[in-house]
Design a protein around this motif. Structure first.
Motif, PDB file in Angstrom:
ATOM      1  N   GLU A 494       0.561  -1.091   0.110  1.00 20.69           N
ATOM      2  CA  GLU A 494      -0.009   0.072  -0.020  1.00 20.69           C
ATOM      3  C   GLU A 494       0.741   1.267  -0.057  1.00 20.69           C
ATOM      4  OE1 GLU A 494      -2.582  -0.404   3.196  1.00 20.69           O
ATOM      5  OE2 GLU A 494      -3.835  -2.243   2.388  1.00 20.69           O
ATOM      6  N   LYS A 495       2.136   1.023   0.380  1.00 22.19           N
ATOM      7  CA  LYS A 495       3.249   2.074   0.140  1.00 22.19           C
ATOM      8  C   LYS A 495       2.690   3.660   0.844  1.00 22.19           C
ATOM      9  CE  LYS A 495       5.422   0.263  -3.873  1.00 22.19           C
ATOM     10  NZ  LYS A 495       6.019   0.459  -5.008  1.00 22.19           N
ATOM     11  N   ASN A 496       2.402   3.495   2.236  1.00 25.84           N
ATOM     12  CA  ASN A 496       2.159   4.590   2.815  1.00 25.84           C
ATOM     13  C   ASN A 496       2.779   4.208   4.242  1.00 25.84           C
ATOM     14  OD1 ASN A 496      -0.307   4.050   4.606  1.00 25.84           O
ATOM     15  ND2 ASN A 496      -0.972   3.588   2.611  1.00 25.84           N
ATOM     16  N   ARG A 497       3.007   5.345   5.072  1.00 23.44           N
ATOM     17  CA  ARG A 497       3.422   5.428   6.416  1.00 23.44           C
ATOM     18  C   ARG A 497       2.411   4.511   7.384  1.00 23.44           C
ATOM     19  NH1 ARG A 497       8.444   6.457   8.756  1.00 23.44           N
ATOM     20  NH2 ARG A 497       8.710   8.421   7.470  1.00 23.44           N
ATOM     21  N   ASP A 498       1.362   4.828   7.303  1.00 20.13           N
ATOM     22  CA  ASP A 498       0.565   4.032   8.313  1.00 20.13           C
ATOM     23  C   ASP A 498       0.304   2.743   7.961  1.00 20.13           C
ATOM     24  OD1 ASP A 498      -0.355   6.261   9.605  1.00 20.13           O
ATOM     25  OD2 ASP A 498      -2.239   6.577   8.331  1.00 20.13           O
ATOM     26  N   SER A 499       0.570   2.399   6.760  1.00 16.60           N
ATOM     27  CA  SER A 499       0.519   0.905   6.289  1.00 16.60           C
ATOM     28  C   SER A 499       1.813   0.309   6.751  1.00 16.60           C
ATOM     29  CB  SER A 499       0.332   0.752   4.863  1.00 16.60           C
ATOM     30  OG  SER A 499      -1.182   1.051   4.310  1.00 16.60           O
ATOM     31  N   TYR A 500       2.862   0.831   6.685  1.00 19.27           N
ATOM     32  CA  TYR A 500       4.265   0.377   6.921  1.00 19.27           C
ATOM     33  C   TYR A 500       4.126  -0.004   8.458  1.00 19.27           C
ATOM     34  CZ  TYR A 500       5.949   2.009   2.506  1.00 19.27           C
ATOM     35  OH  TYR A 500       6.123   2.152   1.255  1.00 19.27           O
ATOM     36  N   ALA A 539      10.781   5.038   4.059  1.00 20.19           N
ATOM     37  CA  ALA A 539       9.795   5.158   5.319  1.00 20.19           C
ATOM     38  C   ALA A 539       9.642   3.601   5.870  1.00 20.19           C
ATOM     39  CB  ALA A 539       8.354   5.626   4.809  1.00 20.19           C
TER      40      ALA A 539
END
Length: 553
Positions: A494-500, A539
């Motif tokens: 998903e390539k976003n900070r929350d998903s990481y 990230a």
């Protein structure tokens, strides 16, 4: 009988009936309020209107087909009345196959002629003048308006209703306090009138009539609440309407169990017919109210009114009403539900299902009362057939309401070998059926299937509580590994900070699983693989670094 064109029938109708009378006649005809109809060649007759009070009462009308002029009715008007107009619609539509509703639609040569319209309005003025003259004459003679007498064992049912409506008009319930106390106020006062001189069965029938009146009054009051109440009180009044509906339905069921139906049919046939007429007039409202009229109607017919000659008349009335094109969708559904209820009673389930498929609003909840009845009578196969038939309609109900549907399956399954049929229904309803299917798989220790279905639906461990998959973790920890890996890959993609952050949280749980499986070296290889594979995701590497620091600590 002389043959006429449609325009000639239009002119003839407007020479005999005023437009307002035709409107009233259409309402009576389209609602199916023509009873005991007969055809004697040149004349069609029947009892028209609600014999259970309302709609101006009823009349025994005889319509002469060839011209209408010598037609008669027993109502106060005697001729050119709404009862004869209803018979005219019946004759034009069912005998001559015209679209009789067009009588009420402007346009066309039949409407254009002055000789058609003028006499109609002349007739209306004459009627108004005659009624005014009658009122003046009565006043001059010192006659006060008739006041409804209190109900007694010897008064007829129509008089009961007349007293009910004159004593408790809708206008009395224009504030919240009055609405909240309506059930106790109305039933308390009316039931005090049924004293020791009333026979037990008659007293129970009277109480049932009182209940029906309270339901109809509650519907009207709630429908009119916005005229008198502000937003908060209006909402509270709607809730009070629901409470009244529940109390009425609970007492209705009790009464139907207490009434001696054999004695009621033997001694009080007229009162039962009046009750059937009252339901015909009020159980099919065009608006949505608090009263579940379909339930009330079917319960009363099944529990008290069922007698074949009466049933046959009611079926004819329903069929006639369903042929009308002027029904609102809600009303049409109510007539369909009423009609299919007779089929279910006669075990004509296929016919009932065909009718149900014509509903504008298809909800399995409409049929739950029948299924509860099947369960009470241990008709398990019949119950399963209905549950399977309902499957396409379950997604139409609000999310979460399917619990009642699956509880019915839970009722039937212990009594028959139908696991395959239940599973087909559940699979067809995924994902809404997921909680029930998941519980079933865990109960039968089918842990691999449990993991597979969650992966297929994209459900990750973070979407559930740890306790939800605790049985799998306790018995087969190894089966959870691919599920966790799948979830981690999905979050990274998903390539976003929350998903990481979610991926790393899941990796912490995965590390714990590897440790308890004594596969720490496999975890280290996986951690190194992920770090290299996603080295360009800055990230993610930052979040992963936090996990590595915790591991080093």
């Amino acid at each position: 009988m002389q043959e006429r064109t449609w325009n000639e029938w239009v002119k003839l109708a407007y020479r005999y009936f005023s437009y307002p009378i035709l409107q009233q006649g259409w309402k009576l005809y389209s609602k199916g309020l023509i009873f005991d109809c007969y055809d004697e060649g040149g004349m069609v007759g029947g009892t028209v209107g609600s014999r259970a009070y309302g709609n101006g009462g009823s009349g025994d009308a005889k319509l002469v087909k060839d011209g209408f002029q010598t037609s008669t009715c027993t109502c106060q008007r005697g001729a050119s009345c709404e009862h004869l107009a209803a018979l005219a619609f019946l004759f034009l539509e069912e005998d001559l196959a015209f679209d009789a509703y067009k009588l009420l639609m402007p346009g066309g040569s039949g409407w254009g002629a002055k000789s058609v319209v003028t006499p109609a309005f002349d007739e209306r003025r004459q009627v108004a003048a005659s009624e005014a003259a009658l009122a003046v004459a009565q006043s001059a003679a010192g006659k006060a308006p008739l006041k409804a007498a209190a109900p007694s064992p010897n008064s007829n049912t129509e008089d009961w209703y007349r007293y009910f409506e004159s004593t408790f008009p809708v206008e009395h319930y224009s504030n919240l306090r009055a609405i909240q106390g309506m059930y106790d106020h109305v039933t308390g006062k009316l039931m005090r009138l049924a004293g020791a001189d009333w026979k037990p069965t008659l007293r129970l029938l009277y109480e049932l009539q009182v209940l029906l009146f309270v339901m109809q009054l509650a519907d009207q009051v709630v429908a009119n609440r916005n005229r008198y109440l502000g937003y908060y009180d209006s909402y509270a009044a709607a809730e009070s309407g629901q409470e009244i509906a529940e109390r009425c339905c609970d007492r209705l069921v009790e009464l139907l169990g207490e009434i001696d139906t054999d004695e009621a049919n033997r001694l009080y046939e007229d009162r039962l017919q009046s009750m059937a007429d009252y339901l015909a007039a009020h159980a099919f409202p065009a608006f949505s109210g608090p009263i579940p009229w379909s339930y009330v109607y079917t319960s009363t017919w099944w529990g008290l009114l069922w007698r074949q000659d009466r049933v046959d008349r009611e079926k004819t009335r329903l069929n006639r009403a369903l042929r009308s094109d002027s029904l609102a969708p809600k009303q049409a559904d109510q007539y369909i539900l009423a009609s299919l209820g007779f089929d279910v009673h006669d075990r004509q389930d296929e016919a009932a299902m065909r009718k149900a498929e014509q509903l504008n609003h298809k909800s399995p909840m409409l049929f739950y009362p029948y299924l509860h009845g099947f369960a009470a009578e241990r008709q398990w196969e019949r119950m399963m057939i209905w549950l399977e038939w309902m499957v396409p309609f379950v997604p139409m109900i609000r999310y979460g309401a399917e619990e009642s549907y699956f509880s019915l399956w839970a009722t039937v399954l212990p009594h028959v070998d139908a696991e395959d049929r239940w599973k087909r229904a559940v699979m067809a309803l995924i994902p809404r059926s997921m909680p029930y299917y998941s519980a079933y798989l865990l109960q039968h220790e089918r842990f691999q299937e449990w993991v597979d279905i969650h992966m297929a639906l994209g459900i990750t461990p973070l979407d559930l509580r740890v306790s939800d998959y605790k049985p799998v973790e306790t018995n087969r920890k190894d089966l959870l590994l691919p599920w966790f890996h799948h979830g981690i890959e999905r979050f990274i993609a998903e390539k976003n900070r929350d998903s990481y952050k979610k991926a790393v949280r899941l990796m912490k749980r995965l590390e714990s699983l590897y440790r308890r499986l004594k596969k720490q070296d496999q975890w280290e290889r996986y951690l190194s693989h992920v770090s290299v594979k996603y080295s360009r995701l800055r990230a993610f590497q930052q979040e992963l670094g936090k996990l590595k620091k915790e591991g080093d600590a």
